[in-house]
Design an enzyme around this catalytic site. Structure first.
Site, PDB file in Angstrom:
ATOM      1  N   LYS A   1      11.713 -14.080  -6.900  1.00  0.00           N
ATOM      2  CA  LYS A   1      11.945 -13.951  -5.462  1.00  0.00           C
ATOM      3  C   LYS A   1      12.330 -15.317  -4.902  1.00  0.00           C
ATOM      4  O   LYS A   1      11.609 -16.304  -5.110  1.00  0.00           O
ATOM      5  CB  LYS A   1      10.634 -13.473  -4.825  1.00  0.00           C
ATOM      6  CG  LYS A   1      10.768 -12.616  -3.598  1.00  0.00           C
ATOM      7  CD  LYS A   1       9.371 -12.116  -3.238  1.00  0.00           C
ATOM      8  CE  LYS A   1       9.370 -11.269  -2.016  1.00  0.00           C
ATOM      9  NZ  LYS A   1       7.989 -10.973  -1.586  1.00  0.00           N
TER      10      LYS A   1
HETATM   11  C1  E4P Z   1       7.857  -8.570   1.039  1.00  0.00           C
HETATM   12  O1  E4P Z   1       8.279  -8.852  -0.040  1.00  0.00           O
HETATM   13  C2  E4P Z   1       6.826  -9.344   1.732  1.00  0.00           C
HETATM   14  O2  E4P Z   1       5.865  -9.722   0.785  1.00  0.00           O
HETATM   15  C3  E4P Z   1       6.094  -8.569   2.802  1.00  0.00           C
HETATM   16  O3  E4P Z   1       6.632  -7.276   2.959  1.00  0.00           O
HETATM   17  C4  E4P Z   1       5.878  -9.311   4.068  1.00  0.00           C
HETATM   18  O4  E4P Z   1       5.168  -8.494   4.972  1.00  0.00           O
HETATM   19  P1  E4P Z   1       4.483  -9.079   6.284  1.00  0.00           P
HETATM   20  O5  E4P Z   1       5.552  -9.420   7.265  1.00  0.00           O
HETATM   21  O6  E4P Z   1       3.612  -7.961   6.785  1.00  0.00           O
HETATM   22  O7  E4P Z   1       3.702 -10.277   5.860  1.00  0.00           O
END
Ligand code: E4P
Length: 217
Positions: free
Chosen positions: A83
């Protein structure tokens, strides 16, 4: 629609995985911090448990360092998706890591133009953050629609991974629009099973059954 679980809590992933609900997992530095676990250890444990892609996020901000971190994370298991953040350096890292045969999830996407660049850089997944757009009074779901249309216009194969899903409505709308994947916290996935009329109907059925005096077993 594929379901990814957005957590680094192994027990919660295992519970959903046993039900066949888990097509993959996403983690991020905040989720690793919350788990209190070592990133390499917990990511390996998750990747061994689930069949699908497990996203592990780099924390460097320069392309070369992101690539080095990405290569290390990718070595954890064959199903790791590296990522990287949607910055110019992240796009460079995406391109290099993709060309080396890795899955790459480009995260922190907040505009359709960013998503277009990620597709051109060869991203396997683009992660538009719905909840965080809603947090600043924008319509997060519009971004999913816009990316769906742009990718379909040109046949990009990058998968739309609806992220920052906070409610069951986010899940429903992402499915209606045609996001390829959604990643949601375990709590939201479980809430998708709930309906007040289901509870009410079950209560009435059980009350009537009681009156029959019968037993099935
Ligand atoms: C996605 O890959 C992220 O880890 C996640 O969906 C972020 O979510 P949040 O905005 O609730 O922290």
């Amino acid at each position: 629609m594929k379901f990814f679980v957005d957590t680094a809590e192994v027990d919660q992933i295992a519970e959903l995985n046993d039900l066949g609900m888990v097509d993959g997992v996403t983690t991020n530095p905040s989720l690793i911090m919350k788990s209190g676990r070592d990133i390499l250890e917990v990511t390996k444990e998750i990747a061994d448990m689930v069949d699908g892609p497990v996203s592990a996020e780099v924390v460097a901000t320069q392309a070369d360092a992101m690539i080095a971190e990405g290569r290390k994370l990718a070595k954890i298991a064959d199903n790791i998706a590296v990522k990287v953040p949607l910055t110019w350096a992240g796009l460079k890292a995406c391109n290099v890591l993709t060309n080396e045969g890795n899955m790459v999830n480009v995260t922190l996407c907040f505009s359709a133009n960013q998503a277009l660049l990620a597709a051109k850089a060869g991203a396997t997944f683009i992660s538009p953050f719905i909840g965080r757009l809603d947090d600043i009074n924008l319509e997060g779901m519009d971004l999913i629609s816009d990316i769906r249309q742009i990718y379909d216009n040109y046949g990009y194969e990058t998968q739309i991974l609806a992220a920052s899903i906070r409610t069951v409505n986010h899940a429903y709308q992402s499915a209606m629009i045609g996001a390829d994947v959604m990643t949601a916290p375990p709590k939201v996935i479980k809430q998708m099973a709930e309906h007040v009329l289901t509870d009410k109907g079950l209560e009435a059925f059980l009350a009537d059954w009681e009156k029959t005096g019968q037993q099935i077993l």
